[in-house]
Every structure is written in C-alpha cells, then in structure tokens.
Design an enzyme around this catalytic site. Structure first.
Site, mmCIF file in Angstrom:
data_model
loop_
_atom_site.group_PDB
_atom_site.id
_atom_site.type_symbol
_atom_site.label_atom_id
_atom_site.label_comp_id
_atom_site.label_asym_id
_atom_site.label_seq_id
_atom_site.Cartn_x
_atom_site.Cartn_y
_atom_site.Cartn_z
ATOM 1 N N THR A 122 7.208 6.406 6.884
ATOM 2 C CA THR A 122 7.146 4.940 6.868
ATOM 3 C C THR A 122 8.477 4.401 7.379
ATOM 4 O OG1 THR A 122 5.717 5.080 4.952
ATOM 5 C CG2 THR A 122 6.728 2.938 5.375
ATOM 6 N N ASN A 210 1.285 -1.390 2.089
ATOM 7 C CA ASN A 210 1.988 -1.219 0.820
ATOM 8 C C ASN A 210 2.445 -2.555 0.242
ATOM 9 O OD1 ASN A 210 1.526 1.457 0.594
ATOM 10 N ND2 ASN A 210 3.592 2.140 1.063
ATOM 11 N N CYS A 262 7.291 5.005 -2.961
ATOM 12 C CA CYS A 262 6.832 4.227 -1.797
ATOM 13 C C CYS A 262 6.842 2.710 -2.007
ATOM 14 C CB CYS A 262 5.437 4.681 -1.393
ATOM 15 S SG CYS A 262 5.444 6.364 -0.778
ATOM 16 N N LYS A 265 10.352 0.819 -2.497
ATOM 17 C CA LYS A 265 11.288 0.889 -1.360
ATOM 18 C C LYS A 265 10.674 0.274 -0.099
ATOM 19 C CE LYS A 265 10.415 5.150 1.099
ATOM 20 N NZ LYS A 265 9.830 4.881 2.392
ATOM 21 N N ARG A 331 10.682 8.893 -9.418
ATOM 22 C CA ARG A 331 11.398 7.926 -8.585
ATOM 23 C C ARG A 331 10.961 6.503 -8.926
ATOM 24 N NH1 ARG A 331 10.176 10.025 -2.704
ATOM 25 N NH2 ARG A 331 8.278 10.628 -3.782
HETATM 26 C C1 UDX Z 1 1.190 4.304 -2.679
HETATM 27 C C2 UDX Z 1 -0.011 3.821 -1.832
HETATM 28 O O1 UDX Z 1 -1.151 3.657 -2.679
HETATM 29 C C3 UDX Z 1 -0.288 4.827 -0.722
HETATM 30 O O2 UDX Z 1 -1.345 4.358 0.099
HETATM 31 C C4 UDX Z 1 0.974 5.021 0.107
HETATM 32 O O3 UDX Z 1 0.769 6.010 1.107
HETATM 33 C C5 UDX Z 1 2.120 5.456 -0.781
HETATM 34 O O4 UDX Z 1 2.304 4.505 -1.840
HETATM 35 P P1 UDX Z 1 1.512 6.117 -4.611
HETATM 36 O O5 UDX Z 1 2.976 5.855 -4.537
HETATM 37 O O6 UDX Z 1 1.026 7.519 -4.747
HETATM 38 O O7 UDX Z 1 0.782 5.513 -3.324
HETATM 39 O O8 UDX Z 1 0.995 5.318 -5.890
HETATM 40 P P2 UDX Z 1 -0.193 4.304 -6.229
HETATM 41 O O9 UDX Z 1 -1.362 5.037 -6.738
HETATM 42 O O10 UDX Z 1 -0.415 3.338 -5.146
HETATM 43 O O11 UDX Z 1 0.457 3.540 -7.471
HETATM 44 C C6 UDX Z 1 1.712 2.867 -7.320
HETATM 45 C C7 UDX Z 1 2.173 2.279 -8.617
HETATM 46 O O12 UDX Z 1 1.417 1.130 -8.935
HETATM 47 C C8 UDX Z 1 2.080 3.198 -9.840
HETATM 48 O O13 UDX Z 1 3.281 3.070 -10.579
HETATM 49 C C9 UDX Z 1 0.904 2.648 -10.619
HETATM 50 O O14 UDX Z 1 1.009 2.867 -11.993
HETATM 51 C C10 UDX Z 1 1.008 1.164 -10.287
HETATM 52 N N1 UDX Z 1 -0.263 0.413 -10.382
HETATM 53 C C11 UDX Z 1 -1.305 0.747 -9.578
HETATM 54 C C12 UDX Z 1 -0.361 -0.660 -11.269
HETATM 55 O O15 UDX Z 1 0.588 -0.979 -12.001
HETATM 56 N N2 UDX Z 1 -1.537 -1.371 -11.308
HETATM 57 C C13 UDX Z 1 -2.598 -1.070 -10.522
HETATM 58 O O16 UDX Z 1 -3.614 -1.760 -10.619
HETATM 59 C C14 UDX Z 1 -2.481 0.029 -9.636
#
Ligand code: UDX
Length: 434
Positions: A122, A210, A262, A265, A331
């Site tokens: 990214t 994101n 992700c 940042k 992280r």
């Molecule tokens: C994210 C994107 O979803 C993904 O497409 C990208 O490639 C990388 O970043 P990821 O970091 O694995 O993926 O986590 P994700 O499942 O998206 O959750 C991110 C954060 O949001 C987590 O801390 C989760 O607990 C929080 N979250 C998610 C909420 O607080 N509420 C929600 O409804 C959904």
C-alpha cells in the site's frame, strides 16, 4: 509462469503461497536470515489460520522456494512482486516507502527488459511513477512497472488472496496487462472481477478502500458516543440502519475501535499524501476518524475511573492484546493501548491473550502478562474485554464470579450476554449502550 515475491511479511508470505497454489513457480526473497530460516522450514512466522500447512504443502510440491537474495532463478521471473512493508514514518503521518526503493535497487542489476515488476504494497498515490523512473535509471532501460493492490484481511489471508472480491491492476503497458492477466488467469476464469486501470488509480483504490472501512467503524463509534449519553443502543441502531442496502450491515460494530498494521497507518498516510498534493481538505475528515477511534480507548479508562475511583493499586485485567481475534498482531492494537493507558493511570494492569503475549512481552516489557485465563482473573478489580476472542465470548461468569475481587466488566466489543453476566452478579458496561 515464473514469479518472484520480494519481502515475505504478512503480504509476501501469503502471496507466495497463493501464487504457488495457482501452479506458478515461485521464488520468495527475504533478507532477514531468521525469518528466511523459518520460512524454509514451513513456518510463516506469524499466526494465520491454515497458512503454515499450505506453506509446507507448497514447499513440498517443489514449486515454492525461498532465498535471501537475487540469483539466476529469480532473474528469470516473468513477474517480480514487490511485497515489502510501508509502515508509518517515525515522527510523521506519512508512509515510509524506503523499503520499496531498497527492493528495486537490489532487483535492478538482474532485471530483464521484458519482466514486469508489480507493486502490491500500500503506497501513497504517485509512488509507482517515481519507482518506475528510478528503476529505469538503475536498470538502464525503460522498466515495466505495474501496481496491483492486495486487500487481504488477517485471519482469512490465504482465502482472501485466492478468492478476492476483485483484482485491481494499474498498468502503463500492454505487456504488463497481459502478464498480470496470465498470472491471475485461474482466478479470472473462476469469475473474480478484474479492473484494469492506470497506476495512480490503482494506488488510490487501496487507500480509499481502507479509508472507507475506517470511516464506517468511526461513524458507528461516533453514534455510540451519542447513544451512551442519550440512553440509546448503538448495536440496535447499527442493525436498523444496516438493513438499508445502501448502508449495509458490515463494519458497523461499535466498540474500542480499529487497529492493526493497515487501517490506522493507511488513513494517516492518505492524509499526509493529500496534504503534500495541496488537497489536504479533501480528506481532512480522516483526522476526525482517527480521533474518534482513539477516543474509544480513552473512554474505557474513563469508565474504569468512574467505577473504581483512583486506579492506583487496582487490578485491571485486560482480556486481549491482538488487534482482532485469530491474530497475534499487536500493531496499533486498541487492547494494548488500553492496557498502557491504564498502566499510565496507575493501575496494576495484567494482560491476557490466547496467542499474542510474546509480541506484548517483546514490545512492552513494562506490561505484566499471564497466559492462563483463570489465574489472570484472580483478584481482579475490573475486567476489560478488548479483543473478542472466542474463549472470552464463551466465558461463564458463574465460574469466575468467586475469583475476581469486584464483579465489574467492560465489554469493549459488545459480545457478552448482559443478562447472563448480570445474573451472575456482575455489573457490565457495554460500549455504545446508554
Ligand atoms: C484491513 C482491511 O479489511 C483489508 O482489506 C486490508 O487489506 C488490510 O486492512 P485487517 O487489518 O486484517 O484488514 O483487519 P480488519 O478485519 O479490517 O479489522 C480492522 C480493525 O477494525 C480491527 O481492529 C477490528 O477489530 C476493527 N473493526 C472491524 C471494528 O472495530 N468494527 C467493525 O465493525 C469491524
């Protein structure tokens, strides 16, 4: 096809396995000797369900191998995927793209004119053009560079890589498009939509996706702030608005907010890049998205103080350290931040997590940790559920009621049944509930 995958962190390790599973011959390049040795033994080096097994299978197939640098095998690749990290820079909101420049500097001496270099990391919009120019200068010919963002989520990384919602490719030549269509042919044939676009659009797609996901979470957390003072219930609110197809019910779970390597940042990097381009106002709202998210962590400390008064000398047990369940990634984890804030406020903090404690001990040796859940609960003045691991969701309050000193729990992820906890004598505070 022959491919090389440069940088074998979360993205690169998963991508190399996915490419091998598609039948390509893959050489993965990792400079860190300890990481490389683990990969060669079939260990990805992080917790990702199913990945180690798939990795071992692909190594055994003979299609996948790992090495520390470029040689004749990697030079022969039709496509070189750049999968190195682009973390937040020290002391600024911007992304640090220096690992990409190191990667192309190492690649340039062996690069062939008809090989395509494909960035998956990214990056701030505009990076691909700068990298193309630099690589062409280093290689001494006009290098073929394309961008192909990755949307995988931790916890479902391999299936996300093999069956993505869409493939986005940013290209500057027919050759690059043809090679990328060929490498992803089995996925395209199975019906995965492909969007072919220019370099800047492909870079911005990932930042925008994101930023939108972060916006949804902070939106519902802003509603949660209103619900908490007005007696409303943000969970029911999310269900009600989510039935509108234009809104949708995903990514509307309120709680302690988003973390990980992700979303935080990437929204900061987008703000920084927009500022650089002179259009900072276009995404100024992202600052508030970040603020809302960080406020949720402070809110938990306020609730603890409201219940316990001074935190000094009080035992606060934080359930969870990973930024989300089924991950050992700490992280920018809300759970870890809450533990650190409580420690700063004088509490006697203990952190439990089923698998992420090694990362906590390494990064924050000042935090006490305990791997046995029942031991961790002993004499707690307050429990904070900060990561919704299954074992916390299924915790029986009756079984733990006589272990804790004070029956007080903050449900930071809205996953506990309030009636059951109340019946066991607990005072339960669920975020987003008045
Ligand atoms: C994210 C994107 O979803 C993904 O497409 C990208 O490639 C990388 O970043 P990821 O970091 O694995 O993926 O986590 P994700 O499942 O998206 O959750 C991110 C954060 O949001 C987590 O801390 C989760 O607990 C929080 N979250 C998610 C909420 O607080 N509420 C929600 O409804 C959904």
């Amino acid at each position: 096809m022959k491919v090389s995958v440069i940088g074998l962190g979360y993205l690169g390790a998963t991508h190399s396995v996915a490419m091998s599973k598609l039948g390509h011959r893959v050489v993965g390049i990792e400079q860190n000797p300890a990481k490389l040795a683990e990969l060669q033994k079939g260990n990805a080096g992080f917790f990702e369900p199913g990945l180690d097994q798939a990795l071992a299978e692909e190594l055994k197939s003979g299609r996948l191998s790992f090495q520390s640098g470029h040689d004749q095998t990697s030079a022969d690749a039709d496509i070189h995927f750049l999968c190195v990290g682009t973390p937040q820079s020290q002391g600024s909101l911007a992304a640090d793209t220096s690992y990409l420049y190191s990667a192309i500097t190492d690649l340039a001496p062996v690069l062939k004119p008809d090989s395509v270099v494909v960035g998956k990391s990214t990056v701030p919009v505009g990076t691909a053009k700068l990298l193309t120019d630099k690589l062409s200068e280093l290689a001494g010919f006009s290098a073929q560079l394309a961008w192909n963002p990755e949307f995988l989520r931790e916890g479902t990384a391999l299936s996300d890589s093999l069956r993505p919602d869409r493939i986005v490719i940013g290209v500057a030549s027919d050759l690059a498009e043809a090679k990328l269509r060929e490498v992803y042919e089995p996925m395209i044939a199975s019906g995965v939509p492909i969007i072919v676009t220019d370099l800047p659009t492909s870079e911005l797609v990932k930042s925008a996706a994101n930023a939108f996901l972060a916006t949804k979470i902070s939106f519902i957390n802003a509603m949660a702030e209103i619900a908490e003072v007005s007696g409303a219930d943000a969970n029911q609110l999310a269900t009600a608005i989510g039935y509108d197809e234009r809104i949708g019910n995903k990514f509307l779970r309120n709680g302690v907010g988003f973390g990980g390597g992700c979303l935080p940042k990437d929204i900061r990097a987008l703000m920084a890049r927009a500022e650089e381009l002179g259009v900072g106002q276009a995404v100024a709202y992202l600052k508030e998205i970040d603020n809302i998210n960080l406020r949720r962590r402070v809110r938990v400390i306020d609730l603890l103080k409201k219940e316990l008064g001074e935190l000094s000398g009080k035992k606060v047990l934080v359930l969870g350290a990973a930024f989300k369940p089924d991950s050992d990634d700490v992280r920018d984890s809300p759970a870890l931040d809450i533990a650190l804030l409580a420690l700063e406020a004088g509490a006697n903090v203990l952190v439990h997590d089923p698998i992420a404690l090694a990362g906590v001990n390494k990064k924050h040796p000042e935090l006490a940790t305990e791997k046995d859940l029942l031991t961790a609960l002993n004499n707690a003045d307050a429990i904070v559920l900060a990561t919704e691991w299954k074992e916390y969701r299924e915790l029986d309050p009756m079984l733990i009621a006589d272990k804790v000193k004070r029956k007080f729990i903050i449900d930071g992820r809205n996953v506990l049944n309030r009636e059951i906890w109340q019946a066991a004598g607990f005072e339960i505070v669920s975020l987003g509930k008045g």
